[in-house]
Design a protein around this motif. Structure first.
Motif, mmCIF file in Angstrom:
data_model
loop_
_atom_site.group_PDB
_atom_site.id
_atom_site.type_symbol
_atom_site.label_atom_id
_atom_site.label_comp_id
_atom_site.label_asym_id
_atom_site.label_seq_id
_atom_site.Cartn_x
_atom_site.Cartn_y
_atom_site.Cartn_z
ATOM 1 N N GLY A 234 0.646 -1.143 0.009
ATOM 2 C CA GLY A 234 0.085 0.264 0.092
ATOM 3 C C GLY A 234 0.856 1.285 -0.178
ATOM 4 N N GLU A 235 1.730 1.369 0.717
ATOM 5 C CA GLU A 235 2.844 2.443 0.802
ATOM 6 C C GLU A 235 3.473 2.652 -0.530
ATOM 7 N N LEU A 236 4.114 1.558 -1.192
ATOM 8 C CA LEU A 236 4.317 1.875 -2.608
ATOM 9 C C LEU A 236 3.423 2.363 -3.421
ATOM 10 N N ALA A 237 2.232 1.898 -3.406
ATOM 11 C CA ALA A 237 1.471 2.393 -4.180
ATOM 12 C C ALA A 237 1.174 3.710 -4.137
ATOM 13 N N LEU A 238 0.729 4.173 -2.921
ATOM 14 C CA LEU A 238 0.711 5.575 -2.879
ATOM 15 C C LEU A 238 1.923 6.415 -3.190
ATOM 16 N N SER A 239 3.191 5.944 -3.090
ATOM 17 C CA SER A 239 4.360 6.691 -3.488
ATOM 18 C C SER A 239 4.371 6.800 -5.017
ATOM 19 N N PHE A 240 3.977 5.811 -5.836
ATOM 20 C CA PHE A 240 3.830 5.635 -7.115
ATOM 21 C C PHE A 240 2.920 6.831 -7.422
ATOM 22 N N LEU A 241 1.649 7.100 -6.716
ATOM 23 C CA LEU A 241 0.815 8.062 -7.242
ATOM 24 C C LEU A 241 1.432 9.408 -7.351
ATOM 25 N N LYS A 242 2.543 9.530 -6.357
ATOM 26 C CA LYS A 242 3.223 11.026 -6.575
ATOM 27 C C LYS A 242 3.905 11.262 -7.773
ATOM 28 N N ARG A 243 4.236 10.341 -8.513
ATOM 29 C CA ARG A 243 5.146 10.393 -9.723
ATOM 30 C C ARG A 243 4.166 10.831 -10.948
ATOM 31 N N ASP A 244 4.696 11.316 -11.977
ATOM 32 C CA ASP A 244 3.914 11.665 -13.468
ATOM 33 C C ASP A 244 3.615 10.257 -14.048
ATOM 34 N N LEU A 245 2.542 9.415 -13.578
ATOM 35 C CA LEU A 245 2.384 8.149 -14.284
ATOM 36 C C LEU A 245 1.475 8.120 -15.649
ATOM 37 N N GLN A 246 1.396 7.036 -16.419
ATOM 38 C CA GLN A 246 0.469 7.179 -17.567
ATOM 39 C C GLN A 246 -0.760 6.838 -16.784
ATOM 40 N N PRO A 247 -1.956 7.391 -17.451
ATOM 41 C CA PRO A 247 -3.518 6.776 -16.673
ATOM 42 C C PRO A 247 -3.540 5.318 -16.419
ATOM 43 N N SER A 248 -3.271 4.418 -17.237
ATOM 44 C CA SER A 248 -3.155 3.269 -16.887
ATOM 45 C C SER A 248 -2.484 2.597 -15.475
ATOM 46 N N CYS A 249 -1.284 3.252 -15.228
ATOM 47 C CA CYS A 249 -0.424 3.061 -14.065
ATOM 48 C C CYS A 249 -1.296 3.509 -12.917
ATOM 49 N N ARG A 250 -1.663 4.736 -13.166
ATOM 50 C CA ARG A 250 -2.240 5.586 -12.023
ATOM 51 C C ARG A 250 -3.653 4.730 -11.416
ATOM 52 N N LEU A 251 -4.337 4.279 -12.658
ATOM 53 C CA LEU A 251 -5.650 3.444 -12.318
ATOM 54 C C LEU A 251 -5.250 2.016 -11.555
ATOM 55 N N ALA A 252 -4.083 1.434 -11.858
ATOM 56 C CA ALA A 252 -3.816 0.332 -11.257
ATOM 57 C C ALA A 252 -3.541 0.409 -9.882
ATOM 58 N N CYS A 253 -2.822 1.597 -9.604
ATOM 59 C CA CYS A 253 -2.318 2.075 -8.196
ATOM 60 C C CYS A 253 -3.557 2.124 -7.172
ATOM 61 N N ARG B 203 -2.930 12.153 6.663
ATOM 62 C CA ARG B 203 -3.407 13.120 5.803
ATOM 63 C C ARG B 203 -2.888 13.399 4.635
ATOM 64 N N ASP B 204 -1.544 13.069 4.585
ATOM 65 C CA ASP B 204 -0.980 13.089 3.066
ATOM 66 C C ASP B 204 -1.687 12.078 2.143
ATOM 67 N N ALA B 205 -1.797 10.662 2.634
ATOM 68 C CA ALA B 205 -2.718 9.905 1.940
ATOM 69 C C ALA B 205 -4.109 10.444 1.300
ATOM 70 N N VAL B 206 -4.882 10.793 2.515
ATOM 71 C CA VAL B 206 -6.023 11.330 2.020
ATOM 72 C C VAL B 206 -6.033 12.535 1.148
ATOM 73 N N GLU B 207 -5.308 13.461 1.438
ATOM 74 C CA GLU B 207 -5.107 14.438 0.455
ATOM 75 C C GLU B 207 -4.686 14.016 -1.063
ATOM 76 N N MET B 208 -3.928 13.293 -1.119
ATOM 77 C CA MET B 208 -3.582 12.668 -2.371
ATOM 78 C C MET B 208 -4.612 11.932 -3.097
ATOM 79 N N LEU B 209 -5.690 11.155 -2.417
ATOM 80 C CA LEU B 209 -6.860 10.501 -2.948
ATOM 81 C C LEU B 209 -7.758 11.594 -3.348
ATOM 82 N N VAL B 210 -7.831 12.749 -2.519
ATOM 83 C CA VAL B 210 -8.750 13.898 -2.818
ATOM 84 C C VAL B 210 -8.393 14.436 -4.045
ATOM 85 N N ARG B 211 -7.056 14.726 -4.139
ATOM 86 C CA ARG B 211 -6.346 15.213 -5.466
ATOM 87 C C ARG B 211 -7.154 14.786 -6.664
#
Length: 552
Positions: free
Chosen positions: A52-71, A91-99
């Protein structure tokens, strides 16, 4: 399973987007339908947390839509486990999901409108963490998540958002308002939640206003029965009704001003349309009607007259010149729930309360309900609780094990009897009525004060003939019974009476029963054995005339 997750973690730690995408998609396919999590070993849980931590950290990167969706799909699956929410509750995780859900404002907002599939997945993740984590709900409140949701709900008449986005916006709003009092108050007051949600419900049902407090579907003729709702409209409408129920839960505790009353009347007109609507299937229709009835029970009583305002049309149920379609739907809903018999408290209590309070303040509603539930009495051979009529079913409910249910059933019948004790006993029997009468201090047969019009209580020929023979306790004509004391001497009668006192004494000392007596105020109070013996030794009273007339 443990080895597979370790392999996925290794690929993600390498940082290669394509390898991570393939690994996450494999995990999502395998675990996509997993909703129950057994007690895992600590090591396995830690491995899942790391993923889960790795999936969240990946979301901080500039990902292609398919990878963002998989995370996001991986986070959604992992966030179902209530014991592994640590990484997603910060708070950081919730903020990322909200974004990623497109709900952030200001500096946190996404630079462009995110992909619709990404928005839906992020909303699903937020729903999971909001349901299962208090810390996540706290973070959402601090981030003003409900403000972002309210802003997007205002776009209800646009076409830019899909059904899934709108549905999960509503589901997330419901979870936040149901589980946090501060968010509920913020939506209700600061964001004018009742007006906002009434507008969203109006748009969802595609309504057209034909009068101040009367609506029809925009694509329908002005008729008593609107066409069935589609599946998507029904799903969203029920979520809106649930949110409105939470934000109006304290409405009856304070006085409403004219502006609020107008808002609630506007909402009541829409709710009447919901009552008159059908959905895709009987179960869905009942669910829609249940949520509608629950919400109507929260509205101020003075606003419920809107339910009776529409003109009588062809096919309408008319009584005393008033349109009774909505009351009739509620009554049929109550009877169906009584017939099913399961989950009565959750599904029946609000509707019974709604009918009771409506009957108390609206004369036409009371008289219509009385005609349907308590028609002139003809069956005097069976107990009031025996039979298949609605009266029989409600009287049976008066002795239900659940105190709230039996009180509500008794209260409805009592109001339909205009709170007349004699009439109440006539229709229910003294034995069934005793609970409510004792609670109100009416065991001596007085009439509770009430604001009711005078009308006739026409007895049938069958009832008038049988009235002298009816046992008031059971509410029916009993077969002639032999007098068990016939042929006894006074000494034998006294002996039997004292034996009965001794039995009461034993049961009382063993705390099996508590002897009670009726006080001068009509209420019950404890009776000790000494007083019971004194009563037994008193001379029996002479036959007294029955002065309990059935007064209209």
């Amino acid at each position: 399973m443990k080895m597979n997750i370790n392999t996925i973690i290794e690929k993600m730690e390498m940082g290669d987007q394509d390898a991570a995408l393939t690994a996450l998609q494999d995990f999502n396919r395998e675990k996509g339908q997993c909703f129950a999590f057994s007690a895992q070993e600590q090591e396995e849980r830690e491995v899942g947390t790391r993923l889960g931590e790795l999936a969240l950290s990946f979301l901080k990167r500039d990902l292609q839509p398919s990878c963002r969706l998989a995370c996001l799909e991986t986070i959604r699956i992992l966030s179902r486990d209530k014991n592994s929410l640590g990484p997603f509750s910060t708070r950081d995780a919730v903020e990322m999901l909200v974004r990623h859900a497109g709900l952030a404002g200001g500096e946190s907002a996404a630079p462009e409108v995110p992909d619709a599939d990404v928005v839906v997945e992020a909303l699903k993740c937020l729903c999971n963490v909001a349901l299962n984590s208090e810390a996540a709900r706290e973070a959402g409140a601090q981030l003003g998540l409900v403000v972002g949701l309210a802003e997007r709900l205002k776009q209800c008449r646009g076409r830019e958002w899909s059904h899934e986005v709108r549905f999960f916006d509503l589901r997330l709003t419901f979870l936040l308002t149901a589980l946090r009092v501060d968010v509920r108050a913020q939506l209700a007051r600061e964001l004018r939640g009742v007006t906002l949600l009434a507008n969203v419900l109006d748009a969802t049902l595609r309504l057209r206003w034909v009068d101040t407090y009367e609506v029809v579907q925009a694509n329908a003729e002005d008729s008593a029965r609107p066409p069935p709702l589609g599946r998507e409209e029904t799903e969203r409408a029920m979520e809106i009704l649930k949110i409105l129920f939470t934000v109006t839960s304290d409405t009856n505790r304070h006085k409403v001003d004219e502006e609020e009353a107008a808002t609630y009347r506007h909402l009541a007109a829409i709710l009447r349309h919901c009552l008159m609507s059908t959905a895709d299937g009987e179960e869905r229709t009942e669910e829609l009607h249940r949520h509608t009835a629950n919400l109507l029970g929260n509205l101020p009583l003075l606003c419920l007259d809107v339910l009776l305002m529409p003109k009588v049309q062809q096919g309408s149920i008319e009584y005393m010149g008033v349109n009774m379609d909505s009351v009739s739907v509620l009554l049929r809903f109550v009877e169906r729930r009584l017939d099913r018999g399961n989950k009565l408290k959750e599904t029946l209590l609000p509707s019974l309360n709604l009918l009771t309070e409506s009957a108390r303040v609206h004369r036409e509603t009371r008289k219509f309900l009385r005609m349907k539930i308590l028609p002139p009495l003809r069956d005097v051979k069976n107990r009031p609780e025996v039979g298949s009529t609605l009266r029989n079913k409600l009287v049976r409910l008066m002795t239900h094990i659940d105190t709230d249910l039996k009180h509500c059933a008794a209260e409805l019948l009592f109001v339909l009897c205009k709170e007349s004790v004699s009439r109440f006993i006539k229709y229910t029997g003294y034995g069934n009525a005793a609970g409510l009468l004792a609670a109100r201090g009416l065991m001596q047969g007085a009439r509770d004060p009430g604001h009711y019009s005078e009308d006739e209580d026409s007895d049938t020929e069958e009832y008038r003939e049988a009235k002298p023979l009816i046992n008031p306790v059971t509410g029916r004509v009993e077969d002639n019974q032999l007098n068990p004391m016939e042929g006894m001497t006074e000494e034998q009668k006294e002996f039997e009476a004292m034996k009965l006192v001794d039995m009461f004494d034993k049961l009382s000392r063993d705390r099996v029963i508590q002897p009670m007596k009726l006080g001068p105020d009509g209420k019950m109070s404890s009776l000790d054995v000494t007083a019971l013996r004194r009563l037994a030794e008193q001379e029996p009273p002479q036959n007294a005339s029955d002065s309990d007339e059935d007064v209209a």
